[in-house]
Write a protein that holds these residues in place. Structure first.
Motif, PDB file in Angstrom:
ATOM      1  N   LYS A 151       0.949  -1.256  -0.163  1.00 49.12           N
ATOM      2  CA  LYS A 151       0.197  -0.047   0.052  1.00 49.12           C
ATOM      3  C   LYS A 151       0.844   1.234  -0.117  1.00 49.12           C
ATOM      4  O   LYS A 151       0.630   2.182  -0.662  1.00 49.12           O
ATOM      5  N   GLU A 152       2.059   1.150   0.772  1.00 49.33           N
ATOM      6  CA  GLU A 152       2.825   2.207   0.938  1.00 49.33           C
ATOM      7  C   GLU A 152       3.535   2.625  -0.716  1.00 49.33           C
ATOM      8  O   GLU A 152       3.532   3.459  -1.171  1.00 49.33           O
ATOM      9  N   MET A 153       3.871   1.429  -1.113  1.00 51.30           N
ATOM     10  CA  MET A 153       4.244   1.339  -2.694  1.00 51.30           C
ATOM     11  C   MET A 153       3.348   2.155  -3.652  1.00 51.30           C
ATOM     12  O   MET A 153       3.527   2.925  -4.381  1.00 51.30           O
ATOM     13  N   GLY A 168      11.601   6.326   5.702  1.00 46.43           N
ATOM     14  CA  GLY A 168      11.883   7.433   6.076  1.00 46.43           C
ATOM     15  C   GLY A 168      10.385   7.914   6.298  1.00 46.43           C
ATOM     16  O   GLY A 168       9.511   7.267   5.959  1.00 46.43           O
ATOM     17  N   PHE A 169      10.156   9.250   6.926  1.00 49.78           N
ATOM     18  CA  PHE A 169       9.188   9.750   7.420  1.00 49.78           C
ATOM     19  C   PHE A 169       8.639  10.556   6.115  1.00 49.78           C
ATOM     20  O   PHE A 169       8.459  11.850   5.999  1.00 49.78           O
ATOM     21  N   ASN A 170       8.316   9.906   5.200  1.00 49.85           N
ATOM     22  CA  ASN A 170       7.953  10.415   3.684  1.00 49.85           C
ATOM     23  C   ASN A 170       6.599  10.727   3.646  1.00 49.85           C
ATOM     24  O   ASN A 170       5.557  10.461   4.552  1.00 49.85           O
ATOM     25  N   LEU A 171       6.022  11.221   2.326  1.00 52.25           N
ATOM     26  CA  LEU A 171       4.890  11.612   2.103  1.00 52.25           C
ATOM     27  C   LEU A 171       3.675  10.376   2.172  1.00 52.25           C
ATOM     28  O   LEU A 171       2.602  10.446   2.699  1.00 52.25           O
ATOM     29  N   PRO A 172       4.130   9.321   1.361  1.00 52.34           N
ATOM     30  CA  PRO A 172       3.263   7.912   1.782  1.00 52.34           C
ATOM     31  C   PRO A 172       3.240   7.604   2.915  1.00 52.34           C
ATOM     32  O   PRO A 172       1.957   7.160   3.395  1.00 52.34           O
ATOM     33  N   LEU A 173       4.071   7.724   4.050  1.00 52.79           N
ATOM     34  CA  LEU A 173       3.930   7.184   5.397  1.00 52.79           C
ATOM     35  C   LEU A 173       2.910   7.965   5.963  1.00 52.79           C
ATOM     36  O   LEU A 173       2.071   7.714   6.696  1.00 52.79           O
ATOM     37  N   GLN A 174       2.967   9.351   5.570  1.00 54.98           N
ATOM     38  CA  GLN A 174       2.020  10.189   6.377  1.00 54.98           C
ATOM     39  C   GLN A 174       0.508  10.062   5.858  1.00 54.98           C
ATOM     40  O   GLN A 174      -0.409   9.903   6.593  1.00 54.98           O
ATOM     41  N   MET A 175       0.538   9.773   4.726  1.00 55.28           N
ATOM     42  CA  MET A 175      -0.736   9.261   4.180  1.00 55.28           C
ATOM     43  C   MET A 175      -1.275   8.025   4.783  1.00 55.28           C
ATOM     44  O   MET A 175      -2.491   8.231   5.009  1.00 55.28           O
ATOM     45  N   SER A 176      -0.572   7.149   4.951  1.00 55.48           N
ATOM     46  CA  SER A 176      -0.989   6.031   5.734  1.00 55.48           C
ATOM     47  C   SER A 176      -1.354   6.317   7.143  1.00 55.48           C
ATOM     48  O   SER A 176      -2.207   5.836   7.624  1.00 55.48           O
ATOM     49  N   LEU A 177      -0.652   7.124   7.800  1.00 54.48           N
ATOM     50  CA  LEU A 177      -0.920   7.575   9.098  1.00 54.48           C
ATOM     51  C   LEU A 177      -2.381   8.274   9.304  1.00 54.48           C
ATOM     52  O   LEU A 177      -3.159   7.944  10.027  1.00 54.48           O
ATOM     53  N   VAL A 178      -2.580   8.955   8.267  1.00 54.42           N
ATOM     54  CA  VAL A 178      -3.882   9.986   7.951  1.00 54.42           C
ATOM     55  C   VAL A 178      -4.995   8.929   8.000  1.00 54.42           C
ATOM     56  O   VAL A 178      -6.018   8.881   8.534  1.00 54.42           O
ATOM     57  N   ALA A 179      -4.752   7.791   6.996  1.00 53.45           N
ATOM     58  CA  ALA A 179      -5.658   6.803   6.657  1.00 53.45           C
ATOM     59  C   ALA A 179      -6.048   6.241   8.098  1.00 53.45           C
ATOM     60  O   ALA A 179      -7.328   5.846   8.360  1.00 53.45           O
ATOM     61  N   LEU A 180      -5.057   5.771   8.760  1.00 54.34           N
ATOM     62  CA  LEU A 180      -5.395   4.979   9.923  1.00 54.34           C
ATOM     63  C   LEU A 180      -6.110   5.770  10.876  1.00 54.34           C
ATOM     64  O   LEU A 180      -7.060   5.142  11.453  1.00 54.34           O
ATOM     65  N   GLU A 221       3.460   5.943  -5.702  1.00 57.59           N
ATOM     66  CA  GLU A 221       3.280   5.676  -6.913  1.00 57.59           C
ATOM     67  C   GLU A 221       2.136   7.156  -7.197  1.00 57.59           C
ATOM     68  O   GLU A 221       2.268   7.603  -8.368  1.00 57.59           O
ATOM     69  N   ALA A 222       0.984   7.148  -6.286  1.00 64.91           N
ATOM     70  CA  ALA A 222       0.215   7.885  -6.479  1.00 64.91           C
ATOM     71  C   ALA A 222       0.518   9.326  -6.414  1.00 64.91           C
ATOM     72  O   ALA A 222       0.170  10.285  -6.988  1.00 64.91           O
ATOM     73  N   VAL A 223       1.534   9.501  -5.322  1.00 58.08           N
ATOM     74  CA  VAL A 223       2.131  10.763  -5.234  1.00 58.08           C
ATOM     75  C   VAL A 223       3.027  11.321  -6.305  1.00 58.08           C
ATOM     76  O   VAL A 223       3.124  12.462  -6.794  1.00 58.08           O
ATOM     77  N   ASP A 224       3.718  10.421  -6.981  1.00 53.93           N
ATOM     78  CA  ASP A 224       4.422  10.545  -8.077  1.00 53.93           C
ATOM     79  C   ASP A 224       3.839  11.300  -9.239  1.00 53.93           C
ATOM     80  O   ASP A 224       2.930  11.117  -9.509  1.00 53.93           O
ATOM     81  N   TRP A 225       4.483  12.231  -9.673  1.00 46.60           N
ATOM     82  CA  TRP A 225       4.076  12.643 -10.900  1.00 46.60           C
ATOM     83  C   TRP A 225       4.273  12.054 -12.101  1.00 46.60           C
ATOM     84  O   TRP A 225       5.547  11.342 -12.551  1.00 46.60           O
ATOM     85  N   HIS A 226       3.419  11.639 -13.114  1.00 46.68           N
ATOM     86  CA  HIS A 226       3.346  10.862 -14.288  1.00 46.68           C
ATOM     87  C   HIS A 226       2.946  11.554 -15.524  1.00 46.68           C
ATOM     88  O   HIS A 226       4.169  11.714 -16.210  1.00 46.68           O
ATOM     89  N   ASN A 227       2.219  12.033 -15.659  1.00 47.20           N
ATOM     90  CA  ASN A 227       1.470  12.839 -16.841  1.00 47.20           C
ATOM     91  C   ASN A 227       0.572  14.042 -16.739  1.00 47.20           C
ATOM     92  O   ASN A 227       0.355  14.668 -17.531  1.00 47.20           O
ATOM     93  N   GLY A 228       0.572  14.315 -15.351  1.00 41.06           N
ATOM     94  CA  GLY A 228       0.118  15.847 -15.126  1.00 41.06           C
ATOM     95  C   GLY A 228      -1.382  15.945 -15.354  1.00 41.06           C
ATOM     96  O   GLY A 228      -1.742  17.087 -15.398  1.00 41.06           O
ATOM     97  N   THR A 229      -2.118  14.881 -15.879  1.00 34.89           N
ATOM     98  CA  THR A 229      -3.567  15.254 -15.930  1.00 34.89           C
ATOM     99  C   THR A 229      -4.399  15.018 -14.799  1.00 34.89           C
ATOM    100  O   THR A 229      -3.552  14.860 -13.762  1.00 34.89           O
ATOM    101  N   TRP A 230      -5.539  15.738 -14.897  1.00 35.35           N
ATOM    102  CA  TRP A 230      -6.233  15.717 -13.715  1.00 35.35           C
ATOM    103  C   TRP A 230      -6.227  14.725 -12.800  1.00 35.35           C
ATOM    104  O   TRP A 230      -6.263  14.599 -11.631  1.00 35.35           O
ATOM    105  N   LEU A 231      -6.584  13.506 -13.335  1.00 31.83           N
ATOM    106  CA  LEU A 231      -6.541  12.141 -12.769  1.00 31.83           C
ATOM    107  C   LEU A 231      -5.220  11.989 -11.779  1.00 31.83           C
ATOM    108  O   LEU A 231      -5.261  11.431 -10.840  1.00 31.83           O
ATOM    109  N   ASP A 232      -4.164  12.132 -12.682  1.00 31.19           N
ATOM    110  CA  ASP A 232      -2.845  11.817 -12.003  1.00 31.19           C
ATOM    111  C   ASP A 232      -2.616  12.722 -10.937  1.00 31.19           C
ATOM    112  O   ASP A 232      -2.277  12.126  -9.642  1.00 31.19           O
TER     113      ASP A 232
END
Lengths: 113, 962
Positions: free
Chosen positions: B395-397, B505-517, B401-412
């Motif tokens: 889920k962290e992975m 490390g205490f990166n964005l995905p981990l923060q998202m996980s904590l928020v979700a929890l 990937e969700a945080v990473d920039w891919h193609n800059g569309t609204w969905l991304d």
């Protein structure tokens, strides 16, 4: 001669079609018999009209007509007899079951003919 | 080479297991489980053998030629990705078999369950290992079909039947779309080989048909892995036994769809359309599944929607398509399979022990089944994505990937928010599962008193939960190598090595996980009561259910539409149908031939013979007369019909078809007799019917006349066109050249019938036999109508006595003729191979010989002296013809190969002795049997009605006397 046979096939077909559209069983059976005459002759003439050239191998024969349509028609003749027999039986069965001899057993809108 | 064969063994092994288990006794629980378990374990052992070559990055192949012309071979290939997947399927399969052994009731029929399970595993392995895209579709469909059988295992229940049918319809429609997609793909690439297809990504994406292929392919994948809007079949499939759910909805069936997405992402992926369609659908499914799961009260329902949601997550990752995303998708496939299988099994134990799966009734089970409870809690925590468990890492992975920039569309850009939102609900439903089932007050009013289950029911869950823990703590050392291997297999050899670690490390995905929890826990704690009291589904949304839409659609398509169509354009009457048939034939013939019907510039000339013309003048008059009189003067019409038939016969004779002329003449006789016999039982119709003079009847006759005239004119034109063109060289010439050399006969028509085209003739005499039997069967239930049972007028009253012997003279003559006719028949038969005659005409001749005996004499008199067993004639005829054909096989020739030679017989001379003659004998016997059966069976009715009359008369008399 070609024209005569063509007209003949047409006439037999027309009689057959007219009869199978009748409302009683017996004309329908006759109609199918007419149609099988017409179809048999039609298949037969696809080997063209060739008087006096039977496909029987003989050294003296001047030539032969196409044997294939004849072979096709030969079995068709016998099978059409079988088909007629089944139809007759079905017609009799329908007559006995329904008490009348109309083709459409549940025909109440169209009476007559 | 050995690996090649081992791959084939691997695919065949489960099917072999299916066959063996299918033959076991109904209650052989242990034997079936042992066999299935060992089969799967053997598969796992094979996988261990494959590991080393696969780890080197080699692709193992096994090929068996199947239909090379269609490029359809049984070709299997194994790379890192399929190795991982197959191992997962087999490992979970072993655990499911152990679980099922203790889960199924004593009364459940064992062979059916295990053989379906094995067959399903085989289909799944075949799908995963297919090296040919058409073979892949075949196995794909097989998984749909077998899953239908598995879901419907308890077919006594309505829910199981409905669920199975729904799963089948949805996934089979998807399979159909997939098949079309694969066929087009094969056309685009020019090969059905999977490697070629995967390597032609640029070609496929640039092709104008790419959008169509993509759409069809995605429908196939989405239906299988229950993506929105096709997700509804999955909860319905929960009616299956729990081991089936644990297998199908964790590791196998639904994962087939995401397997396909990941497998084909190099070929079809990488475009904007792919990203929007796949990631968009995946995210929608992720959120929808998570939200609905929170509101389900049924344990398996919650798990089903959770499965849908997790499949959405994997799909979304496949849509993103970056190297990291593919790795994460593969990782999550494994993780989800592990924790979801254990959760399904745990839910099955709870159901088994308490008798209910309703979370509103379950509570405080931790006190009663602490071991199962602990296992389920760990697995549910993995599902929620709690750190130190396997679900967390993938889920962290995903978050990364969700945080990473891919193609800059609204969905991304919106992916991180959507992912966090879905994750909040995932935490909430996992928490709900844990809190309501295992904590709280002790349960009251349960159908059963819960106890810890038998340890072996729990072992598979323990094993799976252990994997959750180990992978969760040491992902890099446990699954890291095989995951990288799998990702390299999909993405190509230049894929970098990914380091999978718990702590980034205490990166964005981990923060998202904590928020979700946190948010998830809060969400559940605040709304726990409302959810429990609410309906089965999220507020507002629970009214709109995809399943109901599906049912409406199904009802409309399978019930209302056909009936509507039938009402509008159908009729139960024969006459309008025949009319439509004739009109359609006319229309189509006219449409095709319009302006195309060219006449030969130099028509074949055929001088008109006056005699022949005169003959047909009579024939035409007969035909018209018959059509005119068919209604009221039936006997006359019949005679006229015979006239037309005779002209047909003479036409054959005139134009060099002696065989046809003979046969037509003979058949004409029996047809006339047949129709005469038929007339005897049809109502008389001599009187004029008033309605016939009415306008509507006249109009109808006029209409039919016009149709008939048009049809006749059309056929006449076509025949004229045919006749006047020169004959093109055709197969007939070949027959003429070879009839004597190869068939040993000079009558080419007969040689064609009994030698060159003997197989056709064999078919035709079989038809004739069937027709004869049909007539016989119809007559058996023939009961004459009362109006016809009376004796004909001619046989009644005073005239009858005078007419008693009116056929004596013809009768005697016919009796004398009998032997002569038999000789004629034999003569026709014997000379048939060289001169006009043959089995058909000889057969009809003999039938006529029998028939005239019936005509000329009393039926009883004939029957007392002459026994004809038509059915035996037919049977022996068919047997002789068939045996002659098979006889060729004894000498190593194909069916019905004939052999011809001449034999010198004393006194008679040279006699042809072709095996074709023997075949003709079969034809002969059959024609005799069928013709006699049809005619005599009808003729017999007069006997029967006479018997009925005899029975009725005494009764009537006794009544009168009383």
């Amino acid at each position: 001669m070609n024209l005569l046979i063509a007209v003949t096939i047409g006439l037999l077909t027309a009689c057959g079609v007219y009869l199978i559209l009748r409302l009683r069983t017996f004309p329908v059976i006759l109609g199918l018999t007419f149609l099988s005459y017409a179809v048999n002759i039609f298949i037969f003439i696809s080997g063209r009209l060739a008087p006096g050239l039977p496909p029987i191998i003989d050294k003296a024969a001047p030539g032969y007509t196409d044997p294939l349509p004849q072979a096709l028609v030969l079995t068709a003749i016998v099978i059409s007899f079988g088909m007629t027999a089944v139809l007759v039986l079905m017609a009799i069965g329908a007559h006995l079951g329904a008490g009348h001899d109309r083709v459409d057993l549940r025909d109440d809108a169209e009476a007559g003919e | 080479m050995i690996e090649q064969n081992l791959i084939l063994v691997l695919v065949m092994l489960p099917f072999l297991g299916a066959v063996i288990t299918a033959t076991l006794p109904v209650n052989a629980h242990n034997a079936a489980a042992w066999i299935s378990g060992l089969v799967l374990a053997a598969g796992l052992a094979l996988m261990a053998v494959f590991h080393a070559p696969v780890a080197e990055g080699r692709i193992l192949r096994g090929v068996v030629q199947w239909v090379p012309a269609l490029q359809l071979n049984l070709s299997f290939r194994m790379d890192g990705f399929s190795w991982l997947f197959v191992t997962l399927v087999l490992a979970i399969g072993v655990l499911v078999v152990i679980y099922a052994r203790y889960y199924l009731l004593k009364t459940d029929p064992v062979p059916r369950f295990y053989s379906f399970l094995m067959a399903f595993t085989g289909a799944m392995l075949g799908m995963l290992l297919s090296g040919n895209i058409l073979l892949l579709v075949v196995f794909w469909e097989l998984t749909s079909v077998v899953s239908f059988l598995l879901i419907g295992y308890w077919y006594q229940g309505q829910a199981a039947r409905d669920g199975a049918r729904m799963a089948l319809i949805v996934t089979a429609i998807g399979g159909l779309c997939l098949m079309v997609a694969m066929l087009i793909l094969g056309q685009i690439v020019g090969s059905n080989d999977l490697d070629r297809v995967l390597g032609s990504g640029d070609l496929i994406r640039a092709h104008p048909l790419y959008p169509l292929v993509l759409a069809l392919f995605l429908i196939g994948a989405f239906t299988k892995s229950a993506q929105f809007p096709f997700h509804f079949w999955l909860p319905g499939a929960m009616a299956a036994p729990t081991p089936v759910s644990a297998f199908l909805h964790s590791a196998t069936m639904v994962k087939a769809g995401v397997f396909l997405l990941i497998r084909f992402s190099p070929a079809l992926g990488g475009t904007e359309a792919w990203f929007y369609a796949v990631t968009g659908t995946g995210m929608a499914t992720l959120i929808l599944g998570a939200v609905i799961a929170l509101f389900r009260h049924d344990l398996k329902g919650l798990l089903a929607y959770s499965t849908i949601s997790h499949l959405g997550l994997i799909t979304a990752l496949a849509g993103i398509g970056s190297k990291g995303a593919i790795l994460a998708a593969i990782f999550h496939i494994v993780n989800h399979a592990v924790f979801k299988a254990s959760l399904f099994m745990a839910a099955g134990i709870i159901d088994h022990e308490t008798g209910t799966r309703d979370m509103r009734r379950l509570s405080g089970l931790m006190r009663l089944i602490p071991l199962t409870g602990t296992l389920a809690i760990v697995a549910a925590a993995a599902m929620a994505g709690v750190p130190m468990l396997n679900g967390f890492i993938s889920k962290e992975m995903f978050f990364a990937e969700a945080v990473d920039w891919h193609n800059g569309t609204w969905l991304d850009n919106s992916l991180p928010y959507l992912a966090t939102f879905a994750s909040i609900f995932a935490v909430a439903y996992s928490l709900r599962f844990i809190a309501t089932v295992f904590f709280g007050p002790p349960p009251v009013d349960l159908p059963k008193e819960p106890h810890e289950p038998t340890p072996w029911l729990r072992r598979p869950v323990e094993a799976l939960v252990l994997i959750c823990l180990v992978v969760g703590m040491m992902p890099g050392t446990t699954l890291g190598p095989v995951l990288n291997q799998a990702a390299r297999a999909v993405l190509g050899p230049d894929t970098p090595h990914f380091d999978i670690a718990v702590w980034h490390g205490f990166n964005l995905p981990l923060q998202m996980s904590l928020v979700a929890l946190l948010m998830g826990a809060l969400l559940y704690l605040v709304f726990a009561r409302q959810i429990a009291a609410g309906p089965e589904g999220p507020p507002l949304l629970h009214r709109i259910r995809a399943q109901r839409i599906y049912e409406r659609l199904l009802l409309a398509l399978s019930w209302r539409l056909p009936r509507l169509l039938h009402q509008r354009i159908g009729t139960e009457k024969l006459q309008p149908q025949l009319r439509i048939l004739v009109l359609l034939a006319l229309t189509f013939a006219a449409a095709v031939l319009w302006r195309q019907l060219a006449y030969a510039t130099e028509p074949l000339a055929n001088p008109l013979s006056p005699a022949f013309a005169l003959m047909w003048l009579v024939g035409a008059a007969c035909a018209l007369g018959a059509a005119w009189q068919a209604k009221y003067h039936r006997f006359a019409a019949l005679v006229l019909l015979g006239g037309a038939g005779l002209m047909t016969c003479l036409t054959f004779a005139w134009f060099s078809a002696p065989d046809l002329a003979v046969t037509q003449l003979l058949v004409e006789i029996v047809t006339t007799v047949l129709l005469l016999l038929g007339l005897r039982w049809l109502p008389k119709r001599r009187e004029e019917i008033a309605e016939d003079q009415m306008l509507s009847a006249r109009l109808r006759r006029l209409r039919d006349f016009v149709i008939a005239a048009a049809a006749g004119l059309g056929i006449a034109l076509v025949s004229y066109a045919v006749m006047t063109r020169p004959l093109i060289p055709n197969i007939g010439d070949w027959f003429l050249r070879n009839a004597y050399k190869e068939g040993g006969g000079t009558n080419v028509v007969n040689v064609i019938l009994v030698d060159f085209r003997a197989f056709d003739t064999f078919g035709e005499i079989t038809v004739l036999a069937v027709v004869g039997l049909t007539v016989y069967a119809l007559l058996r239930r023939f009961r004459p109508a009362t109006e016809s049972t009376n004796q004909p007028e001619q046989q009644r009253g005073e005239a009858a006595a005078a007419l008693q012997d009116y056929l004596t003279v013809p009768g005697v003559i016919l009796r004398w003729m009998f032997p002569a006719m038999i000789v004629v028949s034999a003569y026709f038969f014997m000379r048939g191979h060289d001169l006009p005659g043959g089995g058909f005409s000889a057969g009809v001749t003999l039938a006529i010989a029998f028939l005239v005996q019936y005509l000329g004499s009393n039926v009883r008199w004939v029957e007392a002296r002459l026994t004809v067993l038509p059915i035996r004639w037919m049977g022996f005829g068919l047997l002789i013809a068939g045996a002659t054909g098979l006889g060729a096989g004894l000498f190593g020739y194909p069916f019905l190969t004939a052999h011809a030679r001449y034999v010198d017989l004393p006194l008679i001379g040279q006699v042809p002795a072709a095996t074709a003659m023997l075949f003709d004998l079969g034809v002969y016997a059959l024609v005799v049997g069928a013709t006699v059966l049809m005619l005599i069976a009808i003729a017999h009715q007069s006997l029967r009605s006479a018997r009925l009359r005899d029975q009725d008369t005494p009764e009537a008399e006794s009544k009168e006397a009383a």
